[in-house]
Write an enzyme that holds these catalytic residues in place. Structure first.
Site, PDB file in Angstrom:
ATOM      1  N   ALA A  12      -7.052 -24.903 -49.033  1.00 20.40           N
ATOM      2  CA  ALA A  12      -7.303 -23.544 -49.689  1.00 20.40           C
ATOM      3  C   ALA A  12      -7.363 -23.280 -50.962  1.00 20.40           C
ATOM      4  CB  ALA A  12      -5.579 -23.697 -49.490  1.00 20.40           C
ATOM      5  N   GLY A  59      -6.706 -28.209 -47.093  1.00 22.17           N
ATOM      6  CA  GLY A  59      -6.587 -27.255 -45.452  1.00 22.17           C
ATOM      7  C   GLY A  59      -8.139 -27.125 -44.909  1.00 22.17           C
ATOM      8  N   GLU A  66      -7.493 -30.037 -42.562  1.00 21.02           N
ATOM      9  CA  GLU A  66      -6.038 -29.043 -41.903  1.00 21.02           C
ATOM     10  C   GLU A  66      -6.989 -29.072 -40.771  1.00 21.02           C
ATOM     11  OE1 GLU A  66      -3.789 -27.570 -44.896  1.00 21.02           O
ATOM     12  OE2 GLU A  66      -1.924 -28.710 -43.934  1.00 21.02           O
ATOM     13  N   GLU A  81      -2.622 -32.183 -51.469  1.00 18.34           N
ATOM     14  CA  GLU A  81      -1.735 -31.270 -52.200  1.00 18.34           C
ATOM     15  C   GLU A  81      -0.419 -31.452 -53.237  1.00 18.34           C
ATOM     16  OE1 GLU A  81      -2.849 -31.486 -48.985  1.00 18.34           O
ATOM     17  OE2 GLU A  81      -3.403 -29.544 -48.368  1.00 18.34           O
TER      18      GLU A  81
HETATM   19  N1  COA Z   1      -9.321 -23.488 -54.380  1.00 20.13           N
HETATM   20  C1  COA Z   1     -10.447 -22.982 -55.444  1.00 20.13           C
HETATM   21  N2  COA Z   1     -10.873 -23.361 -55.823  1.00 20.13           N
HETATM   22  C2  COA Z   1     -11.219 -24.446 -55.919  1.00 20.13           C
HETATM   23  C3  COA Z   1     -11.282 -24.975 -54.668  1.00 20.13           C
HETATM   24  C4  COA Z   1      -9.597 -24.692 -54.441  1.00 20.13           C
HETATM   25  N3  COA Z   1      -8.880 -25.812 -53.223  1.00 20.13           N
HETATM   26  N4  COA Z   1     -11.505 -26.161 -54.911  1.00 20.13           N
HETATM   27  C5  COA Z   1     -12.883 -26.229 -55.374  1.00 20.13           C
HETATM   28  N5  COA Z   1     -13.012 -24.996 -55.827  1.00 20.13           N
HETATM   29  C6  COA Z   1     -14.135 -24.314 -57.761  1.00 20.13           C
HETATM   30  C7  COA Z   1     -13.588 -24.895 -58.147  1.00 20.13           C
HETATM   31  O1  COA Z   1     -12.574 -24.373 -59.066  1.00 20.13           O
HETATM   32  C8  COA Z   1     -14.794 -24.259 -58.816  1.00 20.13           C
HETATM   33  O2  COA Z   1     -15.259 -23.330 -59.456  1.00 20.13           O
HETATM   34  P1  COA Z   1     -15.954 -22.314 -60.918  1.00 20.13           P
HETATM   35  O3  COA Z   1     -17.367 -22.873 -61.185  1.00 20.13           O
HETATM   36  O4  COA Z   1     -15.907 -21.159 -60.239  1.00 20.13           O
HETATM   37  O5  COA Z   1     -14.932 -23.097 -61.615  1.00 20.13           O
HETATM   38  C9  COA Z   1     -16.157 -24.904 -58.329  1.00 20.13           C
HETATM   39  O6  COA Z   1     -14.949 -24.772 -57.236  1.00 20.13           O
HETATM   40  C10 COA Z   1     -16.513 -26.177 -58.065  1.00 20.13           C
HETATM   41  O7  COA Z   1     -15.890 -27.396 -58.040  1.00 20.13           O
HETATM   42  P2  COA Z   1     -16.032 -28.448 -59.517  1.00 20.13           P
HETATM   43  O8  COA Z   1     -14.444 -28.840 -59.085  1.00 20.13           O
HETATM   44  O9  COA Z   1     -16.161 -27.487 -60.527  1.00 20.13           O
HETATM   45  O10 COA Z   1     -16.365 -29.380 -58.498  1.00 20.13           O
HETATM   46  P3  COA Z   1     -16.408 -31.007 -58.945  1.00 20.13           P
HETATM   47  O11 COA Z   1     -17.638 -31.713 -57.964  1.00 20.13           O
HETATM   48  O12 COA Z   1     -16.278 -31.231 -59.900  1.00 20.13           O
HETATM   49  O13 COA Z   1     -15.075 -31.486 -58.224  1.00 20.13           O
HETATM   50  C11 COA Z   1     -13.694 -31.579 -56.162  1.00 20.13           C
HETATM   51  C12 COA Z   1     -14.927 -31.603 -56.535  1.00 20.13           C
HETATM   52  C13 COA Z   1     -13.469 -31.294 -54.609  1.00 20.13           C
HETATM   53  C14 COA Z   1     -12.874 -33.038 -55.987  1.00 20.13           C
HETATM   54  C15 COA Z   1     -12.371 -29.962 -56.651  1.00 20.13           C
HETATM   55  O14 COA Z   1     -13.576 -29.556 -56.740  1.00 20.13           O
HETATM   56  C16 COA Z   1     -10.766 -30.145 -56.378  1.00 20.13           C
HETATM   57  O15 COA Z   1     -10.681 -31.162 -56.692  1.00 20.13           O
HETATM   58  N6  COA Z   1     -11.120 -29.072 -55.418  1.00 20.13           N
HETATM   59  C17 COA Z   1      -9.527 -28.935 -55.173  1.00 20.13           C
HETATM   60  C18 COA Z   1      -8.938 -29.638 -54.143  1.00 20.13           C
HETATM   61  C19 COA Z   1      -7.903 -29.323 -53.695  1.00 20.13           C
HETATM   62  O16 COA Z   1      -6.758 -30.292 -54.271  1.00 20.13           O
HETATM   63  N7  COA Z   1      -7.422 -28.421 -52.397  1.00 20.13           N
HETATM   64  C20 COA Z   1      -6.157 -28.779 -51.878  1.00 20.13           C
HETATM   65  C21 COA Z   1      -5.826 -27.150 -52.141  1.00 20.13           C
HETATM   66  S1  COA Z   1      -4.040 -27.009 -51.652  1.00 20.13           S
END
Ligand code: COA
Length: 251
Positions: free
Chosen positions: A66, A112, A115, A135
């Protein structure tokens, strides 16, 4: 139909729904949730569509969760609304849809995103995909059905471990757990999903819809799955598909 965050494509009777927000790793913001509802509603009601494959744009992510940015402003009531609205309008709708839905997991399927994949009827993953419910690292729990569907798919012990540690697992581990049906190379992902869906599309569509209803009913509180099976089995006898199927077999 034009969408801001989705691409819709067709090949024969297959409809592809591609979450297209690559710069945010296809994270599900409010607009995307609303568009997914509209797209699935349309696909389930389109006589030209036999089944659906959902995937994420690019090679990095199916859906990275999400949209965390939208959580900042929420209070308890807002959180409940977000989860309830998402569950009913998208996740439950997919699970209970009358047409088969396959998730082609092309990369990160987190929160999400996992999910969403779990709400689909079948999951195929690229060998590079990573899955998890992170989460609790944010001080949350899964809200789009993750605590329920993960437990149904892989059992309570493994679900507890994945949810409480927030660890990501590899596609190979997900396959071993029964979380995904198949793991293939990134290049073969769509071919594998299409191969499965095309086989299902050769079968009687009303029987497929009845099978989805009957299987799901066993996991619903207060519903007797065996009774639903009898009801759906009986309904099949009223279809032209069954008469044709039996007479073709007998001939
Ligand atoms: N919500 C909003 N934005 C998200 C996102 C999310 N769940 N997951 C990734 N993004 C965005 C990042 O903020 C970034 O945006 P920006 O370039 O404008 O800063 C872009 O997507 C790229 O992500 P980034 O984190 O830079 O890539 P990465 O390769 O370093 O890491 C992940 C990849 C998937 C490990 C990392 O993005 C992450 O942990 N995301 C969140 C996962 C999460 O907790 N999901 C559950 C949500 S309830």
């Amino acid at each position: 139909m034009e969408f801001q965050n989705l691409l819709i494509e067709h090949k024969g009777r297959i409809q592809y729904i591609i979450i297209n927000r690559e710069s945010k790793l296809n994270a599900l913001n409010k607009i995307t949730i609303a568009e997914l509802h509209t797209a699935f509603y349309a696909a389930f009601n389109d006589l030209n569509v036999g089944g659906i494959i959902i995937t994420g744009a690019g090679q990095k992510a199916f859906v990275a969760g999400a949209d965390i940015a939208e959580f900042a402003e929420l209070d308890g009531e807002g959180g409940a609304d977000l989860a309830r609205n998402g569950q009913t309008t998208v996740f439950d709708m997919i699970e209970n849809g009358s047409k088969p839905v396959i998730a082609a997991i092309n990369g990160f399927a987190l929160g999400g995103g996992l999910e969403l994949a779990m709400a689909c009827h079948i999951r195929v993953a690229a060998e590079t995909a990573k899955m998890g419910l992170p989460e609790v690292t944010l001080g949350l729990i899964p809200g789009y059905g993750g605590t329920q569907r993960l437990t149904q798919l892989i059992g309570k012990g493994r679900a507890m471990e994945m949810i409480m540690t927030a660890d990501m697992i590899t596609a190979a581990e997900a396959h071993q757990y029964g979380l995904v049906n198949h793991v293939v190379s990134q290049e073969s992902l769509m071919t594998k999903a299409e191969e499965i869906l095309n086989k299902i599309l050769l079968r009687a569509p009303l029987a497929i819809a009845a099978a989805i209803t009957a299987v799901n009913s066993g996991l619903k509180d207060g519903v007797n799955g065996f009774d639903v099976e009898i009801e759906e089995f009986s309904k099949c006898f009223q279809t032209k598909d069954l008469k044709e199927g039996i007479s073709a077999f007998l001939q």
